[in-house]
Design an enzyme around this catalytic site. Structure first.
Site, PDB file in Angstrom:
ATOM      1  N   ASP A 408      -7.456 -10.793   5.492  1.00  0.00           N
ATOM      2  CA  ASP A 408      -6.023 -11.015   5.341  1.00  0.00           C
ATOM      3  C   ASP A 408      -5.545 -12.314   5.963  1.00  0.00           C
ATOM      4  O   ASP A 408      -4.439 -12.775   5.649  1.00  0.00           O
ATOM      5  CB  ASP A 408      -5.250  -9.821   5.896  1.00  0.00           C
ATOM      6  CG  ASP A 408      -5.324  -8.613   4.968  1.00  0.00           C
ATOM      7  OD1 ASP A 408      -5.625  -8.816   3.773  1.00  0.00           O
ATOM      8  OD2 ASP A 408      -5.103  -7.486   5.420  1.00  0.00           O
ATOM      9  N   TYR A 497      -0.623  -3.609   1.509  1.00  0.00           N
ATOM     10  CA  TYR A 497      -0.602  -2.869   2.773  1.00  0.00           C
ATOM     11  C   TYR A 497       0.426  -3.432   3.756  1.00  0.00           C
ATOM     12  O   TYR A 497       0.632  -4.638   3.840  1.00  0.00           O
ATOM     13  CB  TYR A 497      -1.983  -2.875   3.441  1.00  0.00           C
ATOM     14  CG  TYR A 497      -2.836  -1.700   3.032  1.00  0.00           C
ATOM     15  CD1 TYR A 497      -2.557  -0.421   3.493  1.00  0.00           C
ATOM     16  CD2 TYR A 497      -3.902  -1.860   2.155  1.00  0.00           C
ATOM     17  CE1 TYR A 497      -3.327   0.670   3.109  1.00  0.00           C
ATOM     18  CE2 TYR A 497      -4.671  -0.781   1.760  1.00  0.00           C
ATOM     19  CZ  TYR A 497      -4.376   0.486   2.246  1.00  0.00           C
ATOM     20  OH  TYR A 497      -5.126   1.563   1.855  1.00  0.00           O
TER      21      TYR A 497
END
EC number: 1.4.3.-
Length: 789
Positions: A408, A497
């Site tokens: 990420d 997410y």
């Protein structure tokens, strides 16, 4: 500060009376408190008004925050310097650039060297100058690459230079990354979309029959499907590929995958050489469109399951069809700082003081929130605490799930901290800070993206009831200390997410790190015979089994940089004792205590039968024990399950053990690189190379630890995963750092003893800490505040 959707509510912090006394016996209803001279007076007098929105007291940080993001003014100056023809970089505006151009992708902050910082924060040393970290995609070179540069010192002046940022990486090419391994941005997508569109536009009859839609291109209004690409998109930078999955369009597309995948070879900067590798549907691989069409026309391809057209089931919204819970019409309990804020801030320098704690907060586009110079009662515990990577690896038979690995930081996690909803994401009255990051020559401000608040711990810090005594209550005394903590929270929404990060500073000197995951699953198309990768969770959707592993760097400086990592291992040792001759040899617990000598990666001991402490190499407490902090595993301390996957072979080495210890070096500030994702076989930053046998005893050491979740997907992940279950944590707690527990100097406590009189009363010592008595009004949000969301 944005007042995020706070309803207008008036609360009353009621005056203490017998009804708030602890249940100390059968005569509780008859009790009224009797106070000694130090106890405050509990009365039912008229409550005064107070506001939970009163800001924390502002103070001046002892030193400037040298870890802070470069300023917007410096960012623009760096941009202009890079685009000056005299720089020789021959840059094109990113908005018009193609794959054969040179253009700026990324501007952030270079990690300041610890050896430069310590003389400044600990003495009269010179304040280190900031440098900008720049990534430039150099597609216009004869051998196209991505290259990192450092620009500084800042502000831009005659001494400012543009240099290659090579010294921070150990992969063999410094700050350079092969073109095929660089970030797969919109420019590369645009270059490869024409090939994909040419294929998909010629099989619209097939996609209509199988998927109920068509795709002519991302910008073509005739498209009724959306396409997305997996990662990684290369293995070692010598080639590049796209694995494209098609989905139902809309905000819930992650939960509505379709059974159709296109595999493309997109190597190099000449898109006329790009070619299709094949198409997958019905779990079959077709190397050519002709093979696919032959199977379709032969009636061999069909879809049994179809995604619902209505996606309301995937919305995080109230669902009246689920029924009504009794008393759910009442507003849920809230955590309020009724007594006023007990922490102080330097909001400019992002410096915090709370109950003996002090620390600086920094933020970067890649890593998000970072902490520096963490001290308790004036003594340094940690020089740096920062998340290094949030990795996720999936499993499945379909190309999307089988291929997918996420880093990420590659997607600029720190730029994805968005406004927090007051009263829900964070308590009412919390302090909110903005975060800034730079994109091109512009600076983005995400308002209210960090919140700070103190809360009840949910349990007393300590308590004991001494039994016995001659009173009616059957005890001699009872002491109880209130537990409380200061939390700094941020939530990063990276694609599907929402990662919630909590850093909690407890009043006893413990520091707790917690991460939670909510948001949409990256799901797979459902096939009945693929249950080993997850259950069916909707009409045509399967939950994709995956791991979340988040890595932190903890640069401990227990008092100073002269530290060791001690292992105290519990063993069941054979023992004989002369006063038990009839037992012969029997098992008994004992400790095997040793220091780790060299850099290494290791896992938590089985049954948690080992304690890991970072101790000062020589300083001891009053009792002769080494002063240190224990690393206490909490919930779900995991590492990556797949240790040999081709998609995470070497670029995700930091995710493959529970813990690691290395010697601190200015040349090893990050365990990973933001450009590692597409280089699993030849990473720019190879964490495994950190471990070269250096000694870590009586040294400046760094502990790396992993938190995360093995995500065993379930129907309850719809519409989104729940924070209550998807959680992982760790704590650093004093271990002989002091001479006794750090609760004796806390006055938020009660000392209760029987009076010994005929009325059987109790004496409560409140230590001058009264219960708040005031009315609290929660403010309505303004129209402007709502718009800021």
């Amino acid at each position: 500060m944005v007042r995020n959707l706070a309803p207008a509510v008036v609360l009353l912090a009621a005056a203490a009376s017998a009804s708030v006394l602890p249940p100390l016996g059968s005569k509780r209803q008859a009790l009224l408190p009797t106070f000694n001279k130090r106890a405050g007076s509990y009365s039912n007098s008229t409550c005064s008004s107070c506001s939970i929105y009163e800001p924390a007291a502002e103070i001046a940080a002892p030193k400037d925050n040298v870890w802070a993001q470069i300023t917007p003014e410096d960012n623009v100056a760096v941009w202009n310097l890079l685009h000056d023809p005299a720089s020789g970089l021959n840059l094109t505006d990113p908005d018009t650039a193609g794959i054969n151009d040179n253009y700026v992708y990324f501007i952030d902050t270079v990690h300041v060297n610890k050896t430069d910082v310590l003389p400044y924060i600990d003495g009269d040393g010179t304040k280190p100058k900031p440098y900008a970290r720049v990534i430039i995609f150099e597609g216009g070179k004869e051998v196209p690459i991505s290259q990192e540069y450092m620009v500084g010192p800042l502000p831009v002046c005659s001494d400012t230079t543009i240099q290659k940022l090579d010294y921070l990486y150990n992969g063999g090419t410094g700050g350079a990354v092969p073109y095929n391994g660089r970030y797969f941005d919109s420019v590369r997508t645009a270059a490869s979309d024409p090939l994909l569109a040419s294929v998909m536009s010629n099989i619209t009859d097939i996609t209509t029959a199988l998927l109920g839609g068509v795709w002519y291109g991302s910008e073509d209004e005739r498209s009724t499907l959306v396409a997305s690409t997996t990662s990684p998109t290369s293995l070692d930078g010598t080639q590049a590929f796209r694995v494209v999955i098609f989905k139902v369009p809309g905000s819930a597309s992650y939960l509505q995958p379709l059974d159709f995948y296109a595999l493309m070879d997109v190597t190099g900067t000449d898109n006329t050489l790009y070619k299709m590798k094949g198409i997958v549907t019905n779990t079959r691989f077709f190397r050519t469109v002709d093979e696919l069409r032959a199977a379709f026309e032969a009636g061999e391809l069909k879809e049994v399951y179809f995604q619902p057209e209505d996606d309301s089931w995937a919305m995080v919204n109230y669902d009246a069809e689920m029924g009504v819970r009794e008393l759910e019409d009442k507003f849920a309990p809230q955590s309020l700082e009724l007594g006023g804020k007990r922490y102080k801030l330097d909001s400019t320098q992002k410096y915090v003081e709370y109950m003996g704690w002090s620390f600086y907060v920094a933020h970067t586009r890649a890593l998000g929130v970072m902490f520096y110079d963490i001290r308790f009662k004036g003594e340094r515990i940690l020089y740096e605490l920062s998340m290094q990577e949030a990795a996720a690896q999936y499993g499945g038979f379909q190309p999307k799930a089988a291929t997918t690995l996420y880093h990420d930081t590659y997607y600029s996690l720190g730029g994805d901290l968005f406004p927090l909803v007051e009263g829900f994401d964070c308590p009412f009255g919390a302090t909110f800070w903005d975060v800034t990051f730079h994109t091109g020559n512009k600076t983005t401000v995400n308002p209210s993206a960090i919140c700070i608040f103190e809360s009840d711990a949910g349990f007393p810090l300590s308590r004991h009831r001494a039994g016995g005594g001659t009173s009616d209550y059957g005890f001699e005394n009872l002491g109880v200390v209130k537990g409380s903590l200061l939390t700094l929270r941020s939530i990063a929404t990276v694609g599907n997410y929402d990662y919630l990060f909590d850093y909690a500073f407890h009043v006893d000197g413990s520091l707790e790190v917690t991460v939670r995951a909510s948001g949409y699953l990256q799901s797979s198309f459902y096939y009945p015979d693929q249950g080993k990768w997850g259950p069916r969770i909707q009409e045509a959707t399967q939950g994709s089994l995956h791991d979340h592993v988040l890595t932190w760097k903890a640069d401990f400086d227990i008092l100073d940089a002269n530290n060791s990592l001690q292992v105290s291992e519990l063993r069941a040792a054979p023992t004989t004792q002369p006063w038990w001759p009839e037992l012969g040899t029997f098992e008994q617990l004992e400790l095997d205590v040793r220091n780790i000598q060299t850099e290494q990666r290791f896992d938590w001991a089985a049954n948690n039968q080992a304690m890991y402490c970072v101790n000062h190499a020589s300083a001891t407490n009053r009792w002769g024990a080494r002063r240190g902090y224990r690393i206490v595993p909490g919930k779900s301390n995991i590492h990556l399950s797949t240790l040999s996957s081709p998609f995470s072979r070497r670029n995700t080495a930091l995710s493959k053990s529970h813990l690691a210890v290395t010697r601190q070096h200015d040349t090893e500030p990050w365990g990973n690189s933001v450009q590692n994702l597409n280089l699993p076989w030849a990473p720019q930053q190879d964490f495994a190379r950190f471990f070269d046998g250096e000694g870590v005893e009586a040294a400046d050491l760094v502990v790396w630890f992993n938190l995360g979740m093995h995500h065993f997907t379930r129907a309850e992940d719809v519409p989104v995963t729940l924070y209550s279950e998807a959680v992982s944590s760790i704590m650093f707690a004093p271990q002989n750092f002091f001479d006794r527990a750090q609760d004796g100097d806390l006055t938020n406590r009660r000392w209760i003893v029987p009076a010994g009189d005929s009325n059987s009363t109790l004496v409560y010592d409140a230590f001058g800490i009264d219960l708040p008595q005031c009315k609290v009004e929660l403010q309505e949000p303004t129209v402007e505040a709502i718009r800021e969301l």
